[in-house]
Design an enzyme around this catalytic site. Sequence first.
Site, PDB file in Angstrom:
ATOM      1  N   CYS B 171       0.790  -1.255  -0.103  1.00 52.23           N
ATOM      2  CA  CYS B 171      -0.049   0.091   0.029  1.00 52.23           C
ATOM      3  C   CYS B 171       0.730   1.251  -0.098  1.00 52.23           C
ATOM      4  O   CYS B 171       0.412   2.300  -0.325  1.00 52.23           O
ATOM      5  CB  CYS B 171      -0.879   0.009   1.183  1.00 52.23           C
ATOM      6  SG  CYS B 171      -1.966  -1.598   1.194  1.00 52.23           S
ATOM      7  N   HIS B 301      -4.277   7.287   6.732  1.00 50.39           N
ATOM      8  CA  HIS B 301      -4.590   6.176   5.813  1.00 50.39           C
ATOM      9  C   HIS B 301      -5.999   5.682   5.997  1.00 50.39           C
ATOM     10  O   HIS B 301      -6.639   5.332   4.891  1.00 50.39           O
ATOM     11  CB  HIS B 301      -3.534   5.179   6.380  1.00 50.39           C
ATOM     12  CG  HIS B 301      -3.206   4.045   5.446  1.00 50.39           C
ATOM     13  ND1 HIS B 301      -3.220   4.076   4.086  1.00 50.39           N
ATOM     14  CD2 HIS B 301      -3.247   2.689   5.805  1.00 50.39           C
ATOM     15  CE1 HIS B 301      -3.337   2.708   3.578  1.00 50.39           C
ATOM     16  NE2 HIS B 301      -3.180   1.869   4.564  1.00 50.39           N
ATOM     17  N   HIS B 335      -9.745   1.553  -0.985  1.00 49.82           N
ATOM     18  CA  HIS B 335      -8.541   1.405  -0.870  1.00 49.82           C
ATOM     19  C   HIS B 335      -7.677   1.074  -2.042  1.00 49.82           C
ATOM     20  O   HIS B 335      -8.191  -0.102  -2.589  1.00 49.82           O
ATOM     21  CB  HIS B 335      -8.025   0.518   0.319  1.00 49.82           C
ATOM     22  CG  HIS B 335      -6.882   0.509   0.901  1.00 49.82           C
ATOM     23  ND1 HIS B 335      -5.654   1.332   0.043  1.00 49.82           N
ATOM     24  CD2 HIS B 335      -6.032  -0.379   1.743  1.00 49.82           C
ATOM     25  CE1 HIS B 335      -4.448   0.817   0.582  1.00 49.82           C
ATOM     26  NE2 HIS B 335      -4.898   0.055   1.489  1.00 49.82           N
TER      27      HIS B 335
END
Lengths: 267, 405
Positions: B171, B301, B335
């Site tokens: 990520c 995040h 995401h």
Amino acid sequence: MIEIAIRGVGLLAPGLIGWDAGRAVLAGLSPFRPDAVPDPDAMILPPNERRRSSDCVRWAVQVAQEAMTQSGLDPRDVPTVFASSGGEMGVFDKLCRTLAMPERAVSPTLFHQSVHNAAAGYWGIATAGQQSSTALSCYDDSFAAGLLEAVTLVQVERCPVLLVAYDLAVPSPLSQARPITTGFAVAIVLAPPADHSSAVMRVRLEEGDVVSACGLVAPVLEGVRQDNPAARSLPLLSAIAAGGGQTVKLGLLESQQLIMELGPCRL
Amino acid sequence: MPPSIQPMAPLLLSAYTLVTANGRGVGPVLEALRTRRSGLTPCDFEDVTLKTYIGRVAGLEEFSLDHDLAPFDCRNNRLAWLGLQQDGFMVAVAEAKQRYGAHRIAVVMGTSTSGILETEHAYRVRDPLTDELPEWYRPRYRYTHNMFSLGYFVRTCLGLKGPALVISTACSSSAKVFATAARLMQTGLCDAAIVGGVDSLCLTTLYGFSALQLLSTGPCRPCDEDRDGLSLGEAAGYALLEASDKVGGRGTVALLGYGESTDGYHMSHPHPEGVGAMRAIKDSLIRARLRPEQVEYVNLHGTATVANDSVEDKAVYGLFGARPACSSTKGWTGHTLGAAGITEAVISALCLTHGFMPGTLNCRRVDGSLKSRILRENQTGSVSCVLSNIFGFGGNNCSLVLGKL
């Protein structure tokens, strides 16, 4: 021009098991006998992590540990750069087989093993390290790209950096698309030069393709160099093994070359 | 001799662009943020039957890459191509090429799964007797699935000849591209850099996150007391980074600092006390020459997994207290994994340029155990400094500080 010291080397490939044995082969002092490589100990991995780790991770961690030990540095102080062309090709094979079945029953372990930074992550867990860690790819030039990333880290942050480059033999049928027939892993600890440095190189980037990158590699090893992207490190490793005093050029995407003027080496 | 973190010279984002489930280009993305319109919809990707929502970019099935780019054709590179067409980005790069030369511009891209979807497809049709992969697939691995494919593709499209690489740290990939590009520029190995990230939907991540029991059954709800996991999305984003003494002027968005760290704790769980996250944030502030109280907005995040939001809160509250406004924009985009860094860097740039802070979409009631000041509704007003956090698998963390010059 960037000056960089080399503090340690780790090596694992058929016929090049460990830097001590490998250096002798690269320097032409021992014959090259490319026997199969036994599953690396990767002793630094806690037993649970070792059990869950892929072959790639154990190869990468093994050479990382060897180079770090040689450097005498505390791994918790050392940022890392992991370079691999394809990453976890063995895991991709298992994953894509599973996804081709109706149930698509991917296991959590297989999924987390598939990330390109798996080796970097396991190394961080094994060493309880919290320094920065990068995992990258540049296809066949992944070693040169990793070296570039590591060199800029050393230069900007004035600290040692662990570079690990690895690609393993690609399993069938994926090997039909990416034929890499033998594994190769190398680790180099790079650092800002100091008075006592046992090897220092001056690094620069120039335009132009590398016409003949293989001049420094023994003919018997040229096949290895061409087979595996991590083995593109062989000209540099051979120059170190030969005691330095040579200039090594590594191609970067057919438009640039990474030029390393290597001083005398005692590694 | 651990790293010495020194202040850095700001780097201008002299052009940037973004494609997400909310639309193509920064205009539609900004409009969606302002009108609080989510891009998340029930999962209809291929034949996937998982009960989850996805942030899918429309139209990727309706064209293919042709001519010289034909070998690169796959979902990830189609998305990459779509991204390059927006907001005059290619024109800005062409102008930079005039200024610096093709050899002096680096390409640093981030992705987590690249074009693995092609390999997933090829495995389904391998020969049942010989196990062989289909002919069409074999020459295309290099241009689609290989991790460098995206870097190769972008460099080819833009006609650049400088250093290029793809960072793949799950990520955090396309947040870390800013750090790598900054170092290449600081050491004089290039004069400018194209940074960015592209990640697209595939079975690997859908079934992988499902196996980890991290997928929400509905649209993800970051920081909500009932959050139950993340929604996967796809995105492509780019920025052109240049030194501030060469171009730009007052009001331009710049990268002021970055911080990178690892947890050294677990492959798929964050460190319970967020020590790695705190370190990344601290280092980004040192590089930006900023005190914590100068950060006005934190783009979290905020994946909406139980663990991430709670650990991130510990780290953010530990360093900033409850002063800065904090929110997650994952409720809009999902995401986007390896593209999350660039997605949220561009969203942060939009907040700075247009003077607003997005409230956390889908967060109905803030988890009472979170101590940071979680924004639920959009707020307008000048913003001068944003921190964007990205934390990923393998305990790989990166924080970026963006501000206006």
